[in-house]
Write a protein that holds these residues in place. Sequence first.
Motif, PDB file in Angstrom:
ATOM      1  N   VAL A 148       6.425 -45.320 -12.171  1.00  0.00           N
ATOM      2  CA  VAL A 148       7.308 -45.013 -11.216  1.00  0.00           C
ATOM      3  C   VAL A 148       7.322 -46.536 -10.340  1.00  0.00           C
ATOM      4  O   VAL A 148       8.672 -46.753 -10.020  1.00  0.00           O
ATOM      5  CB  VAL A 148       6.758 -44.019 -10.217  1.00  0.00           C
ATOM      6  CG1 VAL A 148       7.605 -43.850  -8.979  1.00  0.00           C
ATOM      7  CG2 VAL A 148       6.864 -42.743 -11.121  1.00  0.00           C
ATOM      8  N   ALA A 149       6.350 -46.944  -9.943  1.00  0.00           N
ATOM      9  CA  ALA A 149       6.141 -48.273  -9.195  1.00  0.00           C
ATOM     10  C   ALA A 149       7.047 -49.467  -9.820  1.00  0.00           C
ATOM     11  O   ALA A 149       8.002 -50.135  -9.348  1.00  0.00           O
ATOM     12  CB  ALA A 149       4.851 -48.781  -8.811  1.00  0.00           C
ATOM     13  N   ALA A 150       6.870 -49.618 -11.204  1.00  0.00           N
ATOM     14  CA  ALA A 150       7.733 -50.597 -12.003  1.00  0.00           C
ATOM     15  C   ALA A 150       9.046 -50.319 -12.172  1.00  0.00           C
ATOM     16  O   ALA A 150       9.916 -51.216 -12.147  1.00  0.00           O
ATOM     17  CB  ALA A 150       7.064 -50.376 -13.439  1.00  0.00           C
ATOM     18  N   LEU A 151       9.406 -48.880 -12.253  1.00  0.00           N
ATOM     19  CA  LEU A 151      10.937 -48.471 -12.098  1.00  0.00           C
ATOM     20  C   LEU A 151      11.403 -48.875 -10.735  1.00  0.00           C
ATOM     21  O   LEU A 151      12.551 -49.435 -10.761  1.00  0.00           O
ATOM     22  CB  LEU A 151      10.960 -46.954 -12.377  1.00  0.00           C
ATOM     23  CG  LEU A 151      12.479 -46.486 -12.678  1.00  0.00           C
ATOM     24  CD1 LEU A 151      13.065 -47.029 -14.106  1.00  0.00           C
ATOM     25  CD2 LEU A 151      12.347 -44.919 -12.679  1.00  0.00           C
ATOM     26  N   LYS A 152      10.725 -48.564  -9.633  1.00  0.00           N
ATOM     27  CA  LYS A 152      11.230 -48.951  -8.401  1.00  0.00           C
ATOM     28  C   LYS A 152      11.653 -50.250  -8.110  1.00  0.00           C
ATOM     29  O   LYS A 152      12.459 -50.858  -7.456  1.00  0.00           O
ATOM     30  CB  LYS A 152      10.138 -48.193  -7.354  1.00  0.00           C
ATOM     31  CG  LYS A 152      10.529 -46.787  -7.182  1.00  0.00           C
ATOM     32  CD  LYS A 152       9.472 -46.276  -6.084  1.00  0.00           C
ATOM     33  CE  LYS A 152       9.742 -44.744  -5.800  1.00  0.00           C
ATOM     34  NZ  LYS A 152       9.204 -44.166  -4.743  1.00  0.00           N
ATOM     35  N   ARG A 153      10.580 -51.146  -8.734  1.00  0.00           N
ATOM     36  CA  ARG A 153      10.617 -52.687  -8.647  1.00  0.00           C
ATOM     37  C   ARG A 153      11.929 -53.125  -9.736  1.00  0.00           C
ATOM     38  O   ARG A 153      11.877 -54.466  -9.713  1.00  0.00           O
ATOM     39  CB  ARG A 153       9.530 -53.160  -8.676  1.00  0.00           C
ATOM     40  CG  ARG A 153       8.370 -53.061  -7.566  1.00  0.00           C
ATOM     41  CD  ARG A 153       6.891 -53.836  -7.767  1.00  0.00           C
ATOM     42  NE  ARG A 153       6.329 -53.640  -8.981  1.00  0.00           N
ATOM     43  CZ  ARG A 153       5.054 -52.883  -8.974  1.00  0.00           C
ATOM     44  NH1 ARG A 153       4.842 -51.991  -7.961  1.00  0.00           N
ATOM     45  NH2 ARG A 153       4.527 -52.717 -10.098  1.00  0.00           N
ATOM     46  N   HIS A 154      12.358 -52.485 -10.451  1.00  0.00           N
ATOM     47  CA  HIS A 154      13.126 -52.990 -11.470  1.00  0.00           C
ATOM     48  C   HIS A 154      12.383 -53.888 -12.414  1.00  0.00           C
ATOM     49  O   HIS A 154      13.223 -54.555 -13.117  1.00  0.00           O
ATOM     50  CB  HIS A 154      14.591 -53.568 -10.801  1.00  0.00           C
ATOM     51  CG  HIS A 154      15.179 -52.842  -9.715  1.00  0.00           C
ATOM     52  ND1 HIS A 154      15.885 -51.770 -10.188  1.00  0.00           N
ATOM     53  CD2 HIS A 154      15.341 -52.792  -8.337  1.00  0.00           C
ATOM     54  CE1 HIS A 154      16.595 -51.243  -8.958  1.00  0.00           C
ATOM     55  NE2 HIS A 154      15.949 -51.756  -8.025  1.00  0.00           N
TER      56      HIS A 154
END
Length: 328
Positions: A148-154
Amino acid sequence: MEASKIRLTVPEGIDPSRVLGAGDGVLRALENLVRAHVVARGDSVAVSGDPDEVELVARFFEHAFREADAGRTLSADDVSRCLAVLRDGEHDASSLRDDVLLSYRGRVIRPKTLGQKRYVDAIRSSTITFGLGPAGTGKTYLAMALAVAALKRHEVGRLILTRPVVEAGENLGFLPGTLEEKIDPYMRPLYDALFDMMDRERTDELMERGVIEIAPLAYMRGRTLSDAFVVLDEAQNTTPEQMKMFLTRLGFNSKFVITGDLSQRDLVGRRGGLADVEKILGRVDDVAFSHLERADVVRHALVGRIVEAYDAYDDVREQRSRDRKESR
């Protein structure tokens, strides 16, 4: 060896109760875990005992002072985790403050044990990571938080969560509803974890757009998963053929995390996909294996004791089986 004695003073401006815990709970937990005598009076802490243990306690209180200064209070559980890190010497105790994700509810998700910290580091540094260990060690939850963190940081464009659908007592054909409705209960643990990290409305929107996908492992066949963070859960229930199929779905700018517990296999009479995977891939660059132990269980304390009891029971059964074979 002569006993060592030191006296520590709680820094000015820090409430001693933040350091010692509610009802001196931190102090009591500390004394149960070290070979040293610790006495606190006011803002003074006296420590005596084995020199190495006294030094360990001093380092612990340095960490506790920093936490209290930042407005945080350690719990009794934090004491054992912190001591494990300090004894290991590989990381500073503050490494357990390695924030992975701030959930939409404002809760910080971070590794709580040394094993979890190594697991998080392995995922960050490797393209494919296997997280292996008993229930309650945070294998899936931490992997999903990192995703989720990787997705939020694009860093990736998609988040894919998958697990094998293994029938445990009920045949899918006899369950009511459409195929999606039949499969949904198997995927529910992944939904639950995801909704704990992201707002439900936002998650539903991303799923409708295909940015987040939760699907059975069989749906991965024939695809190339590029620009994605992919988590395969319950991998102990894959077959070797399914495991190979999944691993070869890897595309560019993707990261795979595979989690499983070999003691919880539902495949009866068949070899699982995790059985030999470390022997096969253990020396392959950019593939990491992280083994979590009973000490990394962070659910209710009773879960840890249950896991330990089952492990002890299995050890006794295996020993009896070996003894019977040797006596023949």
